[in-house]
Structure formats: C-alpha cells, structure tokens
Scaffold this active site. Structure first.
Site, PDB file in Angstrom:
ATOM      1  N   HIS A 149       9.551  22.456   1.850  1.00 16.68           N
ATOM      2  CA  HIS A 149       9.655  21.010   2.083  1.00 16.68           C
ATOM      3  C   HIS A 149      10.919  20.372   1.459  1.00 16.68           C
ATOM      4  O   HIS A 149      11.147  20.730   0.349  1.00 16.68           O
ATOM      5  CB  HIS A 149       8.248  20.210   1.848  1.00 16.68           C
ATOM      6  CG  HIS A 149       8.687  18.660   1.681  1.00 16.68           C
ATOM      7  ND1 HIS A 149       8.615  17.997   2.863  1.00 16.68           N
ATOM      8  CD2 HIS A 149       9.109  18.010   0.753  1.00 16.68           C
ATOM      9  CE1 HIS A 149       8.644  16.742   2.684  1.00 16.68           C
ATOM     10  NE2 HIS A 149       9.123  16.615   1.219  1.00 16.68           N
ATOM     11  N   PHE A 207      -1.424  18.316  14.890  1.00 14.03           N
ATOM     12  CA  PHE A 207      -1.456  19.476  13.893  1.00 14.03           C
ATOM     13  C   PHE A 207      -1.739  18.935  12.245  1.00 14.03           C
ATOM     14  O   PHE A 207      -1.825  19.713  11.453  1.00 14.03           O
ATOM     15  CB  PHE A 207      -0.125  20.172  13.955  1.00 14.03           C
ATOM     16  CG  PHE A 207       0.990  19.231  13.596  1.00 14.03           C
ATOM     17  CD1 PHE A 207       1.346  18.914  12.425  1.00 14.03           C
ATOM     18  CD2 PHE A 207       2.050  18.888  14.789  1.00 14.03           C
ATOM     19  CE1 PHE A 207       2.596  18.029  12.014  1.00 14.03           C
ATOM     20  CE2 PHE A 207       2.982  18.122  14.611  1.00 14.03           C
ATOM     21  CZ  PHE A 207       3.341  17.750  13.277  1.00 14.03           C
ATOM     22  N   GLU A 245       8.320  10.043  -2.686  1.00 19.49           N
ATOM     23  CA  GLU A 245       7.758  11.588  -2.724  1.00 19.49           C
ATOM     24  C   GLU A 245       7.949  11.988  -4.203  1.00 19.49           C
ATOM     25  O   GLU A 245       6.761  12.613  -4.807  1.00 19.49           O
ATOM     26  CB  GLU A 245       8.493  12.754  -1.871  1.00 19.49           C
ATOM     27  CG  GLU A 245       8.036  12.495  -0.569  1.00 19.49           C
ATOM     28  CD  GLU A 245       8.872  13.291   0.647  1.00 19.49           C
ATOM     29  OE1 GLU A 245       9.707  13.986   0.118  1.00 19.49           O
ATOM     30  OE2 GLU A 245       8.476  13.131   1.678  1.00 19.49           O
ATOM     31  N   TYR A 250       1.839  13.275   3.577  1.00 19.02           N
ATOM     32  CA  TYR A 250       2.273  13.439   5.037  1.00 19.02           C
ATOM     33  C   TYR A 250       1.729  12.336   5.815  1.00 19.02           C
ATOM     34  O   TYR A 250       1.201  12.433   7.063  1.00 19.02           O
ATOM     35  CB  TYR A 250       1.566  14.840   5.617  1.00 19.02           C
ATOM     36  CG  TYR A 250       2.534  16.089   5.085  1.00 19.02           C
ATOM     37  CD1 TYR A 250       3.962  15.999   5.580  1.00 19.02           C
ATOM     38  CD2 TYR A 250       2.017  16.932   4.462  1.00 19.02           C
ATOM     39  CE1 TYR A 250       4.629  16.968   5.304  1.00 19.02           C
ATOM     40  CE2 TYR A 250       2.908  18.248   4.269  1.00 19.02           C
ATOM     41  CZ  TYR A 250       4.080  18.205   4.776  1.00 19.02           C
ATOM     42  OH  TYR A 250       5.088  19.210   4.220  1.00 19.02           O
ATOM     43  N   THR A 285      13.139  22.077  11.191  1.00 17.97           N
ATOM     44  CA  THR A 285      11.733  22.285  10.855  1.00 17.97           C
ATOM     45  C   THR A 285      11.092  23.405  11.610  1.00 17.97           C
ATOM     46  O   THR A 285      10.462  24.119  10.824  1.00 17.97           O
ATOM     47  CB  THR A 285      11.066  20.879  11.367  1.00 17.97           C
ATOM     48  OG1 THR A 285      11.800  19.995  10.763  1.00 17.97           O
ATOM     49  CG2 THR A 285       9.551  20.835  10.974  1.00 17.97           C
ATOM     50  N   ARG A 290      18.517  19.247   3.026  1.00 18.94           N
ATOM     51  CA  ARG A 290      17.825  19.458   4.275  1.00 18.94           C
ATOM     52  C   ARG A 290      18.605  20.337   5.180  1.00 18.94           C
ATOM     53  O   ARG A 290      18.034  21.258   5.833  1.00 18.94           O
ATOM     54  CB  ARG A 290      17.582  18.106   5.251  1.00 18.94           C
ATOM     55  CG  ARG A 290      16.817  17.212   4.641  1.00 18.94           C
ATOM     56  CD  ARG A 290      15.213  17.244   5.172  1.00 18.94           C
ATOM     57  NE  ARG A 290      15.217  17.045   6.412  1.00 18.94           N
ATOM     58  CZ  ARG A 290      14.029  17.022   7.035  1.00 18.94           C
ATOM     59  NH1 ARG A 290      12.786  17.223   6.046  1.00 18.94           N
ATOM     60  NH2 ARG A 290      13.947  16.641   8.226  1.00 18.94           N
ATOM     61  N   ARG A 299      15.125  28.369   5.968  1.00 17.77           N
ATOM     62  CA  ARG A 299      13.995  28.857   7.012  1.00 17.77           C
ATOM     63  C   ARG A 299      14.559  29.846   7.950  1.00 17.77           C
ATOM     64  O   ARG A 299      13.810  30.679   8.698  1.00 17.77           O
ATOM     65  CB  ARG A 299      13.504  27.604   7.727  1.00 17.77           C
ATOM     66  CG  ARG A 299      12.792  26.657   6.936  1.00 17.77           C
ATOM     67  CD  ARG A 299      12.541  25.118   7.433  1.00 17.77           C
ATOM     68  NE  ARG A 299      11.384  24.342   6.710  1.00 17.77           N
ATOM     69  CZ  ARG A 299      11.642  22.957   6.694  1.00 17.77           C
ATOM     70  NH1 ARG A 299      12.600  22.466   7.382  1.00 17.77           N
ATOM     71  NH2 ARG A 299      10.701  22.166   6.133  1.00 17.77           N
ATOM     72  N   ASN A 340       6.491  27.288   7.410  1.00 14.78           N
ATOM     73  CA  ASN A 340       8.114  27.083   7.409  1.00 14.78           C
ATOM     74  C   ASN A 340       8.458  27.102   5.880  1.00 14.78           C
ATOM     75  O   ASN A 340       9.652  26.654   5.635  1.00 14.78           O
ATOM     76  CB  ASN A 340       8.469  25.950   8.262  1.00 14.78           C
ATOM     77  CG  ASN A 340       7.837  24.665   7.905  1.00 14.78           C
ATOM     78  OD1 ASN A 340       7.114  24.606   7.080  1.00 14.78           O
ATOM     79  ND2 ASN A 340       8.649  23.702   8.459  1.00 14.78           N
TER      80      ASN A 340
HETATM   81  N1  LIG Z   1       4.271  21.369  16.057  1.00 10.19           N
HETATM   82  C1  LIG Z   1       4.004  21.577  14.714  1.00 10.19           C
HETATM   83  N2  LIG Z   1       2.745  22.488  14.639  1.00 10.19           N
HETATM   84  C2  LIG Z   1       2.568  22.895  13.543  1.00 10.19           C
HETATM   85  N3  LIG Z   1       2.829  22.407  12.360  1.00 10.19           N
HETATM   86  C3  LIG Z   1       3.910  21.415  12.363  1.00 10.19           C
HETATM   87  C4  LIG Z   1       4.689  21.265  13.917  1.00 10.19           C
HETATM   88  N4  LIG Z   1       5.741  20.109  13.371  1.00 10.19           N
HETATM   89  C5  LIG Z   1       5.778  20.124  12.056  1.00 10.19           C
HETATM   90  N5  LIG Z   1       4.785  20.754  11.497  1.00 10.19           N
HETATM   91  C6  LIG Z   1       4.590  20.849  10.093  1.00 10.19           C
HETATM   92  O1  LIG Z   1       4.469  19.712   9.395  1.00 10.19           O
HETATM   93  C7  LIG Z   1       5.560  19.737   8.397  1.00 10.19           C
HETATM   94  C8  LIG Z   1       5.961  18.268   8.513  1.00 10.19           C
HETATM   95  O2  LIG Z   1       6.653  17.990   9.671  1.00 10.19           O
HETATM   96  P1  LIG Z   1       7.906  17.117   9.861  1.00 10.19           P
HETATM   97  O3  LIG Z   1       7.978  16.671  11.244  1.00 10.19           O
HETATM   98  O4  LIG Z   1       7.876  15.993   8.668  1.00 10.19           O
HETATM   99  O5  LIG Z   1       9.016  18.027   9.425  1.00 10.19           O
HETATM  100  P2  LIG Z   1       9.901  18.213   8.348  1.00 10.19           P
HETATM  101  O6  LIG Z   1      10.394  17.022   7.653  1.00 10.19           O
HETATM  102  O7  LIG Z   1      11.269  19.008   8.477  1.00 10.19           O
HETATM  103  O8  LIG Z   1       9.083  19.246   7.325  1.00 10.19           O
HETATM  104  P3  LIG Z   1       8.942  18.860   5.754  1.00 10.19           P
HETATM  105  O9  LIG Z   1       8.172  17.516   5.767  1.00 10.19           O
HETATM  106  O10 LIG Z   1       7.744  19.983   5.426  1.00 10.19           O
HETATM  107  O11 LIG Z   1       9.885  19.202   5.037  1.00 10.19           O
HETATM  108  C9  LIG Z   1       6.652  20.648   8.869  1.00 10.19           C
HETATM  109  O12 LIG Z   1       7.360  21.137   8.176  1.00 10.19           O
HETATM  110  C10 LIG Z   1       5.663  21.800   9.537  1.00 10.19           C
HETATM  111  O13 LIG Z   1       4.919  22.562   8.450  1.00 10.19           O
END
Ligand SMILES: Nc1ncnc2c1ncn2[C@@H]1O[C@H](COP(=O)(O)OP(=O)(O)OP(=O)(O)O)[C@@H](O)[C@H]1O
Length: 157
Positions: free
Chosen positions: A120, A62, A131, A54, A96, A90, A107, A117
């Site tokens: 991933h 967060f 990844e 990440y 998300t 996706r 989701r 959620n």
């Molecule tokens: N506003 C937020 N508050 C809390 N957690 C968040 C928030 N936004 C994102 N996350 C967490 O961080 C993860 C990664 O965020 P990202 O923006 O990369 O979304 P994503 O690519 O859809 O998710 P992922 O990488 O988990 O598939 C999210 O899946 C969620 O678990």
C-alpha cells in the site's frame, strides 16, 4: 532541511507480501531510490484500524474481503520521507491492479491479482498525513539526517 524534502508517505507491506518474504525487496527499493526511512513497525492490524484506513472504500463490494485480507496476518508499516515521495512512491508501487502494473514496478514485478497486490502507498499528501497519524504515534517518527543527504539533494551541500 528544506520543507519539500520533508514530505512523508505511508507505505505498508500487506500480509501477502509478508508471507512471500518481499518486505526486504520493498525496503531496498525505497532505500536505493534515496528516500529516508522515518518509522517502521511489524504489526497485526485489527479490523477497527483497517476500517478507518480504508473508510473511503467502505461501500465497495470488495470491502469485507479487503478487511479480511488485510487482517489475515501481519503487515510491515512504514513512513518514508523525501522530495515528492508520495507521488514517486505510488509510481514505484505500480498500478493498483497488477495486471496493469508496468514491469519494473513493485506490483509489476511481484504479484498477479488486485486482491493480493502486496503493498500500500498513500495516494496524496493529505491521505499520507492522515495515514501516518493513524498508524504511528508522533514519538515513533524518528528525525535523523542520513550522511548521504548531500549526494541525494543537489542544493544540500
Ligand atoms: N476490484 C477489486 N477487487 C478486490 N480488491 C480490490 C479491488 N480494487 C481494489 N482492491 C483492493 O483494495 C485496495 C485499495 O484500493 P484502492 O482503490 O484504494 O487502490 P490503491 O490506493 O492503489 O491501493 P492501496 O490503498 O492498497 O495502496 C487495493 O490495493 C486492493 O488491495
């Protein structure tokens, strides 16, 4: 097998999805869609791995909670292969934030809040390659041909 059918994505069931016994449902959706499982491991990710995974989000408020959440229990890490699997994966996961995820998506059907959620999925082919290499050694990726292949891909008879 034509190269477009060899696209790969990294999919992980997060600790909440594991605790809530949703691993099987997520695998089932990717299998039923016609995608091919190439690698899978049930593992406890450490902070170092998750911080790399990440890294693009390291400045987000967060981020500390995200690392705590993702390291709070085991994850089921997988690699799935198939035509357009990154983008379709996706779409199958849904938005998300589960408040915006359509019913019928993973989701949309199984969770409520963005910080829980359950899954991933890589957001681009480039991220997927990074990844997959981060979570798996090359020898852990299995090359195999499902017998159903000609019933999934029209030009593969
Ligand atoms: N506003 C937020 N508050 C809390 N957690 C968040 C928030 N936004 C994102 N996350 C967490 O961080 C993860 C990664 O965020 P990202 O923006 O990369 O979304 P994503 O690519 O859809 O998710 P992922 O990488 O988990 O598939 C999210 O899946 C969620 O678990």
């Amino acid at each position: 097998m034509a190269p477009q059918y060899r696209e790969r994505t990294f999919i992980a069931v997060k600790p909440d999805g594991v605790h809530r016994h949703i691993i099987g449902d997520i695998i089932k959706r990717f299998e039923q869609k016609g995608f091919k499982l190439v690698a899978m491991k049930f593992t406890q990710a450490d902070d170092a791995l998750l911080q790399k995974h990440y890294s693009a989000l390291s400045k987000k408020p967060f981020f500390p909670d995200l690392i705590k959440y993702m390291s709070s229990g085991p994850v089921c890490a997988m690699v799935w292969e198939g035509l357009n699997v990154v983008k379709t994966g996706r779409t199958m996961l849904g938005a998300t934030n589960p408040m915006d995820s359509a019913p019928g998506t993973i989701r949309g059907d199984f969770c409520v809040q963005v910080g829980r959620n359950i899954c991933h999925g890589s957001d681009s082919v480039e991220s997927a390659n990074t990844e997959v290499a981060l979570w798996f050694k090359p020898a852990e990726l299995v090359n195999w041909d499902p017998v159903a292949k000609p019933w999934v891909y029209e030009d593969d008879f």
